[in-house]
Design an enzyme around this catalytic site. Structure first.
Site, PDB file in Angstrom:
ATOM      1  N   SER A 145     -11.469  -0.455 -31.720  1.00 32.02           N
ATOM      2  CA  SER A 145     -10.393  -0.866 -32.612  1.00 32.02           C
ATOM      3  C   SER A 145      -9.356  -1.628 -31.793  1.00 32.02           C
ATOM      4  O   SER A 145      -8.839  -1.102 -30.802  1.00 32.02           O
ATOM      5  CB  SER A 145      -9.763   0.379 -33.253  1.00 32.02           C
ATOM      6  OG  SER A 145      -8.666   0.023 -34.057  1.00 32.02           O
ATOM      7  N   LYS A 171     -13.357  -4.119 -34.330  1.00 25.06           N
ATOM      8  CA  LYS A 171     -12.489  -3.933 -35.508  1.00 25.06           C
ATOM      9  C   LYS A 171     -11.120  -4.451 -35.136  1.00 25.06           C
ATOM     10  O   LYS A 171     -10.535  -4.038 -34.135  1.00 25.06           O
ATOM     11  CB  LYS A 171     -12.430  -2.450 -35.880  1.00 25.06           C
ATOM     12  CG  LYS A 171     -11.228  -2.046 -36.736  1.00 25.06           C
ATOM     13  CD  LYS A 171     -11.406  -0.649 -37.294  1.00 25.06           C
ATOM     14  CE  LYS A 171     -10.098   0.122 -37.341  1.00 25.06           C
ATOM     15  NZ  LYS A 171     -10.289   1.492 -37.870  1.00 25.06           N
ATOM     16  N   LYS A 173      -7.184  -4.929 -36.218  1.00 25.49           N
ATOM     17  CA  LYS A 173      -6.084  -4.521 -37.092  1.00 25.49           C
ATOM     18  C   LYS A 173      -5.423  -5.789 -37.629  1.00 25.49           C
ATOM     19  O   LYS A 173      -5.184  -6.739 -36.859  1.00 25.49           O
ATOM     20  CB  LYS A 173      -5.060  -3.709 -36.291  1.00 25.49           C
ATOM     21  CG  LYS A 173      -5.603  -2.386 -35.787  1.00 25.49           C
ATOM     22  CD  LYS A 173      -5.755  -1.417 -36.941  1.00 25.49           C
ATOM     23  CE  LYS A 173      -6.018  -0.016 -36.439  1.00 25.49           C
ATOM     24  NZ  LYS A 173      -6.104   0.935 -37.569  1.00 25.49           N
ATOM     25  N   ASP A 199      -9.011  -3.889 -40.362  1.00 26.00           N
ATOM     26  CA  ASP A 199      -8.322  -2.702 -40.888  1.00 26.00           C
ATOM     27  C   ASP A 199      -6.866  -3.058 -41.155  1.00 26.00           C
ATOM     28  O   ASP A 199      -6.128  -3.414 -40.232  1.00 26.00           O
ATOM     29  CB  ASP A 199      -8.409  -1.557 -39.870  1.00 26.00           C
ATOM     30  CG  ASP A 199      -7.807  -0.251 -40.397  1.00 26.00           C
ATOM     31  OD1 ASP A 199      -7.342  -0.213 -41.550  1.00 26.00           O
ATOM     32  OD2 ASP A 199      -7.817   0.747 -39.631  1.00 26.00           O
ATOM     33  N   GLU A 224     -10.995  -2.605 -44.314  1.00 28.83           N
ATOM     34  CA  GLU A 224     -10.595  -1.200 -44.380  1.00 28.83           C
ATOM     35  C   GLU A 224      -9.178  -1.056 -44.924  1.00 28.83           C
ATOM     36  O   GLU A 224      -8.257  -1.714 -44.436  1.00 28.83           O
ATOM     37  CB  GLU A 224     -10.696  -0.623 -42.957  1.00 28.83           C
ATOM     38  CG  GLU A 224     -10.343   0.849 -42.822  1.00 28.83           C
ATOM     39  CD  GLU A 224     -10.503   1.349 -41.384  1.00 28.83           C
ATOM     40  OE1 GLU A 224     -11.100   0.623 -40.542  1.00 28.83           O
ATOM     41  OE2 GLU A 224     -10.030   2.458 -41.090  1.00 28.83           O
ATOM     42  N   ASP A 249      -9.953   4.416 -45.935  1.00 25.16           N
ATOM     43  CA  ASP A 249      -9.609   5.328 -44.834  1.00 25.16           C
ATOM     44  C   ASP A 249      -8.537   6.278 -45.372  1.00 25.16           C
ATOM     45  O   ASP A 249      -8.843   7.357 -45.893  1.00 25.16           O
ATOM     46  CB  ASP A 249      -9.140   4.505 -43.615  1.00 25.16           C
ATOM     47  CG  ASP A 249      -8.595   5.351 -42.470  1.00 25.16           C
ATOM     48  OD1 ASP A 249      -8.584   6.587 -42.575  1.00 25.16           O
ATOM     49  OD2 ASP A 249      -8.155   4.776 -41.436  1.00 25.16           O
ATOM     50  N   LYS A 273     -12.898  10.503 -41.300  1.00 21.18           N
ATOM     51  CA  LYS A 273     -12.120  11.051 -40.178  1.00 21.18           C
ATOM     52  C   LYS A 273     -11.954  12.535 -40.449  1.00 21.18           C
ATOM     53  O   LYS A 273     -11.285  12.916 -41.424  1.00 21.18           O
ATOM     54  CB  LYS A 273     -10.732  10.412 -40.122  1.00 21.18           C
ATOM     55  CG  LYS A 273     -10.687   9.060 -39.470  1.00 21.18           C
ATOM     56  CD  LYS A 273      -9.261   8.554 -39.433  1.00 21.18           C
ATOM     57  CE  LYS A 273      -9.246   7.108 -38.987  1.00 21.18           C
ATOM     58  NZ  LYS A 273      -7.934   6.482 -39.264  1.00 21.18           N
ATOM     59  N   GLY A 301     -11.373   6.976 -35.931  1.00 18.33           N
ATOM     60  CA  GLY A 301     -10.782   7.586 -34.744  1.00 18.33           C
ATOM     61  C   GLY A 301      -9.277   7.693 -34.889  1.00 18.33           C
ATOM     62  O   GLY A 301      -8.660   6.934 -35.637  1.00 18.33           O
TER      63      GLY A 301
END
Ligand code: NPQ
Ligand code: MG
Length: 379
Positions: A145, A171, A173, A199, A224, A249, A273, A301
């Protein structure tokens, strides 16, 4: 049944301060340190044989990702969850959630307690977490991430470093602003064949459908949590508007809610998660229902230490985890881990631990060095 139940002999809470190797920025803020609450329980069986177990609470220091925060998690454990659990008599891990069900919310705090009991129980019986869960893989693909960067050049050099480390999936952000430009730049850098996803951590609004549809040009695995956590219908509408699959998420906090989100068409892929959903046992129930409904899942995570990272690796070895998770090497976030066997990646994969319990051994000297406070809970 009762033969498998053990008595809680002792509970210790410990707070640790873990500096991050670099600031981690998401659409809800930037962090430079991780303040983590650990739980140590000692269980005794009918003969009086004692076994310890550890749990890691994934609550952040502020209620920015979810309503929980680490001081609050500690408070609810000490004043509400632990008194009720201890008064409930001998237990096994599967008893923790039902015995705490009348206390609303606080899944991260509850999950950490269940995790500690589960670790102790599995150590007592000599079973690995992977075996207990029915894991089918011996190693799992490792994704990374990547935080938000102001500068696209810096972002690209960060991403290149992770590609060089061998991560099999990137991934990124994102937040409104340079999202499209940065996604385009990363896709250009990593080429068409590297799995890539984004995400948003709730940073967009229902009216952003046309904007998010622009991401369809970059062959992303998923988007996400684009919208606020309570906006299930908004995610369903977006899923109909955008070709890239919508993954939830923050919105997913239980198996029942996940089933509803899937039925409404809001959840085409699920990020599981364990802390967010109240523990590993509920995480497995979500895995099972997603597998039955054909919804791909992956393990998220929370910048865990080696404790949570090892447990996540075992969970991600279940058959429905068909997408790479955010289970990166310990060194992605921490220069040194509190376990003696930090999570590493080889050929882009993490080996699933097979030692008894959740699959880690603590480096007590280093753990003590990063500890900021310890508390014995009165029984
Ligand atoms: C997510 N995690 O999937 C979370 C959010 C998260 C690995 O992207 C400190 C600062 C701790 C930010 C833990 C990843 C955090 C954090 C988790 C963000 O949404
Ligand atoms: Mg997320």
């Amino acid at each position: 049944m009762t033969a498998h139940r053990r008595t809680i002999e002792r509970v210790e809470l410990r707070r640790i301060a873990m500096p991050l190797v670099a600031p981690f920025r998401t659409s809800f803020g930037s962090q430079t340190d991780r303040d983590i609450l650990l739980v140590r329980v000692v269980l005794a069986d009918a003969d009086g044989t004692e076994t310890e177990g550890w749990g890691e609470c994934v609550a952040l220091s502020e209620p920015s990702y979810s309503p929980e925060y680490v001081d609050g998690a500690q408070h609810v454990m000490v004043h509400h969850l632990l008194p009720r659990l201890i008064a409930s008599g001998p237990l096994e891990a599967a008893d923790v959630a039902p015995r705490l069900a009348k206390l609303h919310g606080h899944p991260m705090a509850k999950g950490a307690l269940e995790m500690a009991v589960l670790d102790a129980q599995l150590r007592a019986t000599g079973q690995s977490f992977a075996s207990f869960l029915g894991a089918t893989a011996t190693r799992i693909p490792s994704g990374v991430s990547v935080g938000i960067h102001d500068s696209t050049d810096e972002l690209l050099s960060t991403v290149q470093g992770y590609v060089d480390d061998g991560y099999v999936r990137i991934k990124l952000k994102i937040e409104p602003g340079s999202d499209i430009e940065q996604v385009a730049a990363v896709r250009e850098l990593i080429g068409p064949d590297t799995p890539f996803q984004v995400d948003a951590n709730t940073a967009y609004r229902r009216t952003d459908g046309a904007h998010l549809r622009r991401l369809d040009d970059y062959d992303l695995l998923l988007i996400e949590q684009p919208l606020p956590e309570d906006d299930i219908i908004g995610h369903a509408r977006l899923a109909a508007e955008v070709a890239t699959p919508i993954c939830l998420d923050e919105s997913l906090v239980s198996a029942a809610g996940t089933a509803d989100a899937i039925e409404l068409g809001a959840c085409e892929i699920a990020n599981i998660k364990p802390g967010r959903v109240g523990g590993y046992l509920e995480a497995v129930r979500i895995h099972d229902l997603c597998l039955a409904r054909g919804i791909p899942v992956w393990c998220g995570g929370m910048l865990e230490t080696g404790i949570g990272r090892a447990a996540n690796a075992a969970l991600a070895a279940l058959p429905g985890f068909t997408l790479p998770g955010d289970i990166s090497a310990s060194t992605r976030f921490y220069a040194q881990d509190i376990v003696t066997d930090p999570i590493t990646i080889t050929d882009g994969h993490v080996t699933v631990p097979v030692t008894p319990g959740l699959g880690f051994d603590l480096d007590m000297a280093f753990l003590d060095a990063v500890t900021t406070a310890t508390f014995d809970v009165e029984l």
